[in-house]
Design a protein around this motif. Structure first.
Motif, PDB file in Angstrom:
ATOM      1  N   GLU A 163       0.865  -1.171   0.000  1.00 31.04           N
ATOM      2  CA  GLU A 163       0.000   0.000   0.000  1.00 31.04           C
ATOM      3  C   GLU A 163       0.903   1.223   0.000  1.00 31.04           C
ATOM      4  OE1 GLU A 163      -2.946   0.050   3.046  1.00 31.04           O
ATOM      5  OE2 GLU A 163      -3.612  -1.972   2.612  1.00 31.04           O
ATOM      6  N   PRO A 164       0.813   2.042  -1.048  1.00 34.13           N
ATOM      7  CA  PRO A 164       1.682   3.217  -1.092  1.00 34.13           C
ATOM      8  C   PRO A 164       1.379   4.183   0.049  1.00 34.13           C
ATOM      9  CG  PRO A 164       0.076   3.278  -2.874  1.00 34.13           C
ATOM     10  CD  PRO A 164      -0.069   1.955  -2.174  1.00 34.13           C
ATOM     11  N   SER A 165       2.294   5.105   0.246  1.00 37.97           N
ATOM     12  CA  SER A 165       2.133   6.082   1.328  1.00 37.97           C
ATOM     13  C   SER A 165       0.772   6.748   1.253  1.00 37.97           C
ATOM     14  CB  SER A 165       3.204   7.163   1.224  1.00 37.97           C
ATOM     15  OG  SER A 165       4.473   6.613   1.358  1.00 37.97           O
ATOM     16  N   LYS A 166       0.212   6.966   2.414  1.00 37.81           N
ATOM     17  CA  LYS A 166      -1.043   7.699   2.446  1.00 37.81           C
ATOM     18  C   LYS A 166      -0.939   8.745   3.535  1.00 37.81           C
ATOM     19  CE  LYS A 166      -3.425   4.400   5.426  1.00 37.81           C
ATOM     20  NZ  LYS A 166      -4.570   3.537   5.577  1.00 37.81           N
ATOM     21  N   TRP A 167      -1.651   9.822   3.356  1.00 38.47           N
ATOM     22  CA  TRP A 167      -1.609  10.942   4.274  1.00 38.47           C
ATOM     23  C   TRP A 167      -2.932  11.020   5.000  1.00 38.47           C
ATOM     24  CZ3 TRP A 167       3.229  11.836   4.109  1.00 38.47           C
ATOM     25  CH2 TRP A 167       3.936  11.718   2.918  1.00 38.47           C
ATOM     26  N   ILE A 168      -2.860  11.215   6.283  1.00 34.53           N
ATOM     27  CA  ILE A 168      -4.063  11.365   7.097  1.00 34.53           C
ATOM     28  C   ILE A 168      -3.993  12.738   7.745  1.00 34.53           C
ATOM     29  CG2 ILE A 168      -5.373  10.494   9.063  1.00 34.53           C
ATOM     30  CD1 ILE A 168      -4.079   7.734   8.470  1.00 34.53           C
ATOM     31  N   ALA A 169      -4.919  13.617   7.375  1.00 34.37           N
ATOM     32  CA  ALA A 169      -4.972  14.953   7.964  1.00 34.37           C
ATOM     33  C   ALA A 169      -5.770  14.875   9.257  1.00 34.37           C
ATOM     34  CB  ALA A 169      -5.607  15.936   6.990  1.00 34.37           C
ATOM     35  N   GLU A 170      -5.135  15.219  10.350  1.00 35.92           N
ATOM     36  CA  GLU A 170      -5.803  15.207  11.650  1.00 35.92           C
ATOM     37  C   GLU A 170      -6.325  16.611  11.938  1.00 35.92           C
ATOM     38  OE1 GLU A 170      -2.818  13.974  14.386  1.00 35.92           O
ATOM     39  OE2 GLU A 170      -2.878  11.899  13.731  1.00 35.92           O
ATOM     40  N   LYS A 171      -7.605  16.714  12.189  1.00 38.25           N
ATOM     41  CA  LYS A 171      -8.210  18.005  12.496  1.00 38.25           C
ATOM     42  C   LYS A 171      -8.391  18.104  14.004  1.00 38.25           C
ATOM     43  CE  LYS A 171     -12.396  20.708  11.675  1.00 38.25           C
ATOM     44  NZ  LYS A 171     -13.697  20.730  10.977  1.00 38.25           N
ATOM     45  N   HIS A 172      -7.821  19.156  14.587  1.00 39.47           N
ATOM     46  CA  HIS A 172      -7.942  19.395  16.015  1.00 39.47           C
ATOM     47  C   HIS A 172      -8.693  20.708  16.211  1.00 39.47           C
ATOM     48  CE1 HIS A 172      -5.073  16.211  17.002  1.00 39.47           C
ATOM     49  NE2 HIS A 172      -4.423  16.624  15.930  1.00 39.47           N
ATOM     50  N   VAL A 173      -9.766  20.678  16.960  1.00 40.67           N
ATOM     51  CA  VAL A 173     -10.554  21.870  17.233  1.00 40.67           C
ATOM     52  C   VAL A 173     -10.205  22.355  18.637  1.00 40.67           C
ATOM     53  CG1 VAL A 173     -12.871  22.820  17.463  1.00 40.67           C
ATOM     54  CG2 VAL A 173     -12.408  21.080  15.722  1.00 40.67           C
ATOM     55  N   ILE A 174      -9.735  23.595  18.711  1.00 35.46           N
ATOM     56  CA  ILE A 174      -9.382  24.186  19.998  1.00 35.46           C
ATOM     57  C   ILE A 174     -10.461  25.213  20.330  1.00 35.46           C
ATOM     58  CG2 ILE A 174      -7.722  25.615  21.239  1.00 35.46           C
ATOM     59  CD1 ILE A 174      -6.507  23.523  18.403  1.00 35.46           C
ATOM     60  N   LYS A 175     -11.163  24.982  21.390  1.00 36.65           N
ATOM     61  CA  LYS A 175     -12.253  25.875  21.792  1.00 36.65           C
ATOM     62  C   LYS A 175     -11.683  27.204  22.271  1.00 36.65           C
ATOM     63  CE  LYS A 175     -15.616  22.918  21.230  1.00 36.65           C
ATOM     64  NZ  LYS A 175     -16.669  23.105  20.274  1.00 36.65           N
ATOM     65  N   VAL A 176     -12.338  28.296  21.872  1.00 40.02           N
ATOM     66  CA  VAL A 176     -11.954  29.644  22.282  1.00 40.02           C
ATOM     67  C   VAL A 176     -13.168  30.295  22.928  1.00 40.02           C
ATOM     68  CG1 VAL A 176     -11.092  31.896  21.522  1.00 40.02           C
ATOM     69  CG2 VAL A 176     -10.304  29.813  20.391  1.00 40.02           C
ATOM     70  N   TYR A 177     -12.958  30.852  24.100  1.00 40.82           N
ATOM     71  CA  TYR A 177     -14.037  31.495  24.850  1.00 40.82           C
ATOM     72  C   TYR A 177     -13.590  32.898  25.261  1.00 40.82           C
ATOM     73  CZ  TYR A 177     -15.500  26.643  25.446  1.00 40.82           C
ATOM     74  OH  TYR A 177     -15.868  25.341  25.221  1.00 40.82           O
ATOM     75  N   VAL A 178     -14.565  33.721  25.602  1.00 42.38           N
ATOM     76  CA  VAL A 178     -14.284  35.031  26.163  1.00 42.38           C
ATOM     77  C   VAL A 178     -14.790  35.027  27.593  1.00 42.38           C
ATOM     78  CG1 VAL A 178     -14.748  37.506  26.030  1.00 42.38           C
ATOM     79  CG2 VAL A 178     -14.452  36.184  23.944  1.00 42.38           C
ATOM     80  N   GLY A 179     -13.898  35.376  28.529  1.00 40.84           N
ATOM     81  CA  GLY A 179     -14.298  35.425  29.929  1.00 40.84           C
ATOM     82  C   GLY A 179     -15.338  36.516  30.158  1.00 40.84           C
ATOM     83  N   THR A 180     -16.310  36.233  31.014  1.00 45.93           N
ATOM     84  CA  THR A 180     -17.394  37.197  31.246  1.00 45.93           C
ATOM     85  C   THR A 180     -17.350  37.838  32.627  1.00 45.93           C
ATOM     86  OG1 THR A 180     -18.842  35.389  31.940  1.00 45.93           O
ATOM     87  CG2 THR A 180     -18.949  36.067  29.622  1.00 45.93           C
ATOM     88  N   ASP A 181     -16.633  37.231  33.555  1.00 49.46           N
ATOM     89  CA  ASP A 181     -16.579  37.833  34.887  1.00 49.46           C
ATOM     90  C   ASP A 181     -15.318  37.379  35.613  1.00 49.46           C
ATOM     91  OD1 ASP A 181     -17.252  35.191  35.278  1.00 49.46           O
ATOM     92  OD2 ASP A 181     -18.775  35.578  36.785  1.00 49.46           O
TER      93      ASP A 181
END
Length: 108
Positions: free
Chosen positions: A12-30
């Motif tokens: 099986e020739p080389s294959k690429w696997i793109a890993e998607k990482h979601v980093i949550k971003v929040y804004v502090g309210t208090d």
């Protein structure tokens, strides 16, 4: 009668696997973090902000130092498999890798 066993080797020739990482971003309210951006943890990486994973860098190191392929040839092989990765980028990774992980072995 015993069953027969037949072995075959499939490539099986080389294959690429793109890993998607979601980093949550929040804004502090208090409290102490009011109006500050708060981010979740990033996955650990070899090179900050880079697509390089340990397995990709290991493949480059193996190809360059074990199989004696120049980075230009490694780059063309990756390009043939659908990944555009310049030899300059790989060269920078190799220099950084040597400075970070192999420096102590080179001075002994």
């Amino acid at each position: 009668m015993p069953d027969e066993i037949c072995w075959q080797l499939r490539f099986e020739p080389s294959k690429w696997i793109a890993e998607k990482h979601v980093i949550k971003v929040y804004v502090g309210t208090d409290g102490l973090h009011q109006d500050e951006f708060l981010r979740g943890d990033h996955p650990s990486t070899l090179y900050r902000g880079s697509i390089a994973t340990p397995s990709l860098v290991a493949a480059i190191v193996n190809s360059k130092y074990v199989n004696s392929n120049p980075l230009d040839r490694v780059s063309r092989e990756f390009q043939a498999n659908g990944l555009h990765l310049s030899k300059q980028t790989m060269s920078n990774w190799m220099v950084w890798l040597a400075e970070r992980y192999f420096q102590r072995y080179m001075t002994e």
